[in-house]
Scaffold this motif. Structure first.
Motif, PDB file in Angstrom:
ATOM      1  N   ARG A 156     -21.261 -39.199  -5.073  1.00 44.41           N
ATOM      2  CA  ARG A 156     -22.197 -39.115  -3.960  1.00 44.41           C
ATOM      3  C   ARG A 156     -23.571 -38.668  -4.436  1.00 44.41           C
ATOM      4  O   ARG A 156     -24.594 -39.172  -3.971  1.00 44.41           O
ATOM      5  CB  ARG A 156     -21.663 -38.155  -2.893  1.00 44.41           C
ATOM      6  CG  ARG A 156     -22.534 -38.114  -1.643  1.00 44.41           C
ATOM      7  CD  ARG A 156     -21.879 -37.305  -0.554  1.00 44.41           C
ATOM      8  NE  ARG A 156     -21.745 -35.909  -0.923  1.00 44.41           N
ATOM      9  CZ  ARG A 156     -21.046 -35.014  -0.220  1.00 44.41           C
ATOM     10  NH1 ARG A 156     -20.406 -35.392   0.870  1.00 44.41           N
ATOM     11  NH2 ARG A 156     -20.967 -33.766  -0.610  1.00 44.41           N
ATOM     12  N   ALA A 159     -25.304 -41.612  -6.214  1.00 45.74           N
ATOM     13  CA  ALA A 159     -25.752 -42.608  -5.246  1.00 45.74           C
ATOM     14  C   ALA A 159     -26.943 -42.093  -4.452  1.00 45.74           C
ATOM     15  O   ALA A 159     -27.898 -42.826  -4.196  1.00 45.74           O
ATOM     16  CB  ALA A 159     -24.604 -42.975  -4.303  1.00 45.74           C
ATOM     17  N   THR A 160     -26.896 -40.821  -4.061  1.00 48.26           N
ATOM     18  CA  THR A 160     -27.986 -40.243  -3.281  1.00 48.26           C
ATOM     19  C   THR A 160     -29.286 -40.240  -4.065  1.00 48.26           C
ATOM     20  O   THR A 160     -30.343 -40.614  -3.545  1.00 48.26           O
ATOM     21  CB  THR A 160     -27.627 -38.809  -2.855  1.00 48.26           C
ATOM     22  OG1 THR A 160     -26.446 -38.841  -2.051  1.00 48.26           O
ATOM     23  CG2 THR A 160     -28.756 -38.174  -2.061  1.00 48.26           C
ATOM     24  N   TYR A 163     -30.376 -44.184  -4.675  1.00 50.90           N
ATOM     25  CA  TYR A 163     -30.883 -44.836  -3.475  1.00 50.90           C
ATOM     26  C   TYR A 163     -32.109 -44.114  -2.939  1.00 50.90           C
ATOM     27  O   TYR A 163     -33.063 -44.746  -2.470  1.00 50.90           O
ATOM     28  CB  TYR A 163     -29.807 -44.880  -2.396  1.00 50.90           C
ATOM     29  CG  TYR A 163     -28.800 -45.991  -2.560  1.00 50.90           C
ATOM     30  CD1 TYR A 163     -29.127 -47.307  -2.271  1.00 50.90           C
ATOM     31  CD2 TYR A 163     -27.504 -45.722  -3.002  1.00 50.90           C
ATOM     32  CE1 TYR A 163     -28.203 -48.327  -2.415  1.00 50.90           C
ATOM     33  CE2 TYR A 163     -26.564 -46.740  -3.150  1.00 50.90           C
ATOM     34  CZ  TYR A 163     -26.926 -48.035  -2.859  1.00 50.90           C
ATOM     35  OH  TYR A 163     -26.006 -49.037  -3.004  1.00 50.90           O
ATOM     36  N   TYR A 184     -27.290 -47.793   1.632  1.00 44.52           N
ATOM     37  CA  TYR A 184     -26.731 -46.450   1.472  1.00 44.52           C
ATOM     38  C   TYR A 184     -25.967 -46.030   2.727  1.00 44.52           C
ATOM     39  O   TYR A 184     -24.841 -45.527   2.643  1.00 44.52           O
ATOM     40  CB  TYR A 184     -27.857 -45.455   1.178  1.00 44.52           C
ATOM     41  CG  TYR A 184     -27.373 -44.035   1.010  1.00 44.52           C
ATOM     42  CD1 TYR A 184     -26.865 -43.602  -0.213  1.00 44.52           C
ATOM     43  CD2 TYR A 184     -27.427 -43.125   2.059  1.00 44.52           C
ATOM     44  CE1 TYR A 184     -26.414 -42.301  -0.378  1.00 44.52           C
ATOM     45  CE2 TYR A 184     -26.978 -41.823   1.902  1.00 44.52           C
ATOM     46  CZ  TYR A 184     -26.482 -41.417   0.686  1.00 44.52           C
ATOM     47  OH  TYR A 184     -26.038 -40.127   0.530  1.00 44.52           O
TER      48      TYR A 184
END
Length: 272
Positions: A156, A159-160, A163, A184
């Motif tokens: 996570r 990805a955070t 994105y 996202y």
């Protein structure tokens, strides 16, 4: 470029772009990439980002009025540092790039985001659990055990950051952060209202944060504000159309139309 220097055809295109902003903000997230291509093709590329920014803020008002109560605030707080970093890098790029360079970068960014979106759909969305989606999945012992066995925090966080930084840079340079954030939010398995509410707050806050950058590097001018003033009714019309059409149009069909138009606009920017 002043309002008086724009021809009839240019005003028609800008009006279509303004209506698209309203529709994108109230019904179909990501549709504003069409407006990005239109504005950058009609106006000087660097100044087009500031002119469009003001109209996006007007659209944000309508989105917040409709979906303000459905945001996932923990997700927004996690995104904030990466988005700010992307905004700073994007502002530095705009300060030194010329119009031709900005046009090419906008075209490449739009094509890359479209390719990423199509690849993600073909591959199948990977989960980025949000607080709401994990709560909606249930709290029984088996579910909790499965959640603990997954490497959620590292995945996570990556990805955070990825994105968020991409959205910050693309929205500062090209007002094109919508596709990255839409991906996202979809990967996080947001329910529809949580998706729209979180997106509404995210873009409202990011667009407000972009204003000082746009003013500081001289992109937001009185001539540009006059163009905005004349185009605000188009955003209003688009917002009303979006609210009425939200539950009546096939999402899949609309997204395909947006992708095709955005590809054409991006190619035009690259070769024009």
């Amino acid at each position: 470029m002043s309002a008086g220097e724009l021809g009839f055809g240019a005003w028609v295109l800008l009006a279509i772009g303004a209506v698209t902003v309203g529709i994108g903000k109230t019904a179909m997230p990501g549709a504003t990439t069409v407006a990005v291509a239109i504005f950058a093709s009609v106006l000087p590329a660097r100044n087009s980002t500031a002119v469009l920014l003001v109209l996006l803020l007007v659209g944000d008002v309508f989105a917040l009025l409709a979906y303000r109560r459905h945001a996932d605030w923990p997700t927004l707080l996690r995104l904030a540092p990466a988005v700010v970093a992307g905004l700073v890098v994007g502002a530095l790029f705009l300060a030194f790039a010329d119009d031709g360079g900005v046009r090419r970068v906008i075209g490449v960014i739009l094509l890359a985001l479209i390719a990423l979106t199509l690849w993600q759909r073909r591959r199948g969305s990977a989960s980025i659990p949000s607080e709401r989606s994990r709560h909606a999945a249930g709290t029984d012992a088996d579910t909790a055990s499965r959640d603990r066995s997954r490497p959620v925090p590292a995945a996570r966080t990556a990805a955070t950051v990825g994105y968020g930084a991409a959205a910050g840079f693309t929205t500062m340079v090209a007002n094109a952060g919508g596709p990255a954030m839409s991906m996202y939010f979809l990967a996080a398995r947001f329910p529809v209202k949580a998706f729209l509410g979180t997106a509404a707050w995210f873009f409202a806050m990011v667009n407000v944060a972009k204003l000082p950058f746009a003013i500081g590097i001289g992109l937001l001018t009185p001539a540009g504000l006059l163009i905005d003033l004349l185009l605000v009714p188009g955003v209003l019309v688009g917002a009303l159309i979006g609210i009425r059409a939200a539950g009546r149009m096939s999402q899949q069909l609309f997204e395909r139309i947006v992708i095709v138009l955005t590809v054409l606009g991006a190619v035009y920017l690259l070769v024009g």
